[in-house]
Design a protein around this motif. Structure first.
Motif, mmCIF file in Angstrom:
data_model
loop_
_atom_site.group_PDB
_atom_site.id
_atom_site.type_symbol
_atom_site.label_atom_id
_atom_site.label_comp_id
_atom_site.label_asym_id
_atom_site.label_seq_id
_atom_site.Cartn_x
_atom_site.Cartn_y
_atom_site.Cartn_z
ATOM 1 N N VAL A 106 1.306 -1.136 -0.016
ATOM 2 C CA VAL A 106 0.322 0.029 -0.894
ATOM 3 C C VAL A 106 0.861 1.333 -0.296
ATOM 4 N N THR A 107 0.488 1.884 -1.030
ATOM 5 C CA THR A 107 1.308 3.100 -0.781
ATOM 6 C C THR A 107 0.821 4.358 0.169
ATOM 7 N N LEU A 140 -0.437 7.348 -0.220
ATOM 8 C CA LEU A 140 -1.498 7.493 -0.500
ATOM 9 C C LEU A 140 -2.685 6.459 -0.448
ATOM 10 N N GLN A 141 -2.590 5.477 -1.143
ATOM 11 C CA GLN A 141 -3.511 4.692 -0.643
ATOM 12 C C GLN A 141 -3.701 3.886 0.954
ATOM 13 N N GLN A 192 -16.172 9.802 -5.143
ATOM 14 C CA GLN A 192 -14.658 9.680 -5.210
ATOM 15 C C GLN A 192 -14.524 11.498 -5.256
ATOM 16 N N THR A 214 -6.489 11.314 -10.576
ATOM 17 C CA THR A 214 -5.447 10.293 -9.379
ATOM 18 C C THR A 214 -5.965 9.563 -7.865
ATOM 19 N N THR A 215 -6.877 10.417 -7.856
ATOM 20 C CA THR A 215 -8.095 9.422 -6.463
ATOM 21 C C THR A 215 -8.655 8.661 -7.345
ATOM 22 N N ALA A 228 -5.749 5.245 -8.286
ATOM 23 C CA ALA A 228 -5.991 4.517 -6.883
ATOM 24 C C ALA A 228 -7.035 4.255 -6.598
ATOM 25 N N ARG A 250 -7.446 1.069 -8.227
ATOM 26 C CA ARG A 250 -6.226 -0.375 -8.096
ATOM 27 C C ARG A 250 -6.866 -0.451 -6.564
ATOM 28 N N LEU A 251 -6.967 0.284 -5.616
ATOM 29 C CA LEU A 251 -7.557 -0.161 -4.488
ATOM 30 C C LEU A 251 -8.922 -1.385 -4.705
#
Length: 164
Positions: free
Chosen positions: A46-47, A49-50, A65, A78-79, A82, A85-86
């Motif tokens: 997990v980054t 940001l995540q 979002q 970008t949000t 992410a 991806r989550l």
């Protein structure tokens, strides 16, 4: 060959060392924090940001979002990436909003909530390590100063200009 520019005082122009520039130091501090976060939390994949998104969702429970982007002070594009991806890792659920079919409502899945519990100690450790060379008093003062700068500049976000 060009002559050195004269300052207002009549002396030679003295370059401004990077080590004295707030912007450079802030960028370096961010790089250092990301490296410390990866060292502490790499096993969770997990980054930072995540982690921020998972944390924001844990507080809100359900959010669109755009709201999440505002919560973490990041652009929507970008949000959204992410969050996708989550969602691919089954940590976040993104459902079409019944009231606005263009919007997606997000919430943590049970797996996302469980991961957030597992990563919390390591993530807090990374944050502590970022400020580890400061005394407790200095840490509190540094946090307060950063909060003051952020609070006084709520609409200063270069990402909004670049991505909206």
């Amino acid at each position: 060959m060009r002559q050195a520019r004269k300052s207002r005082s009549g002396g030679k122009h003295r370059p401004w060392p990077l080590s004295e520039r707030p912007g450079y130091l802030i960028r370096r501090l961010h790089q250092i924090h990301v490296a410390l976060f990866q060292d502490a939390c790499g096993e969770f994949e997990v980054t930072p940001l995540q982690y921020s998104l998972l944390s924001a969702l844990a507080v809100r429970e359900t959010a669109d979002q755009t709201t999440l982007a505002a919560d973490i002070a990041l652009d929507r594009t970008t949000t959204t990436g992410a969050l996708k991806r989550l969602a691919a890792r089954n940590l976040v659920e993104r459902a079409v909003n019944k009231d606005d079919r263009r919007a997606r409502l997000c919430r943590l899945t049970p797996a996302g909530a469980a991961l957030l519990v597992k990563i919390e100690g390591a993530a807090r450790g990374a944050h502590r390590a970022t400020l580890g060379d400061l005394s407790e008093r200095e840490q509190a003062l540094f946090i307060e100063m950063m909060q003051r700068i952020v609070a006084r500049n709520p609409s200063r976000d270069s990402s909004a200009a670049l991505f909206d």
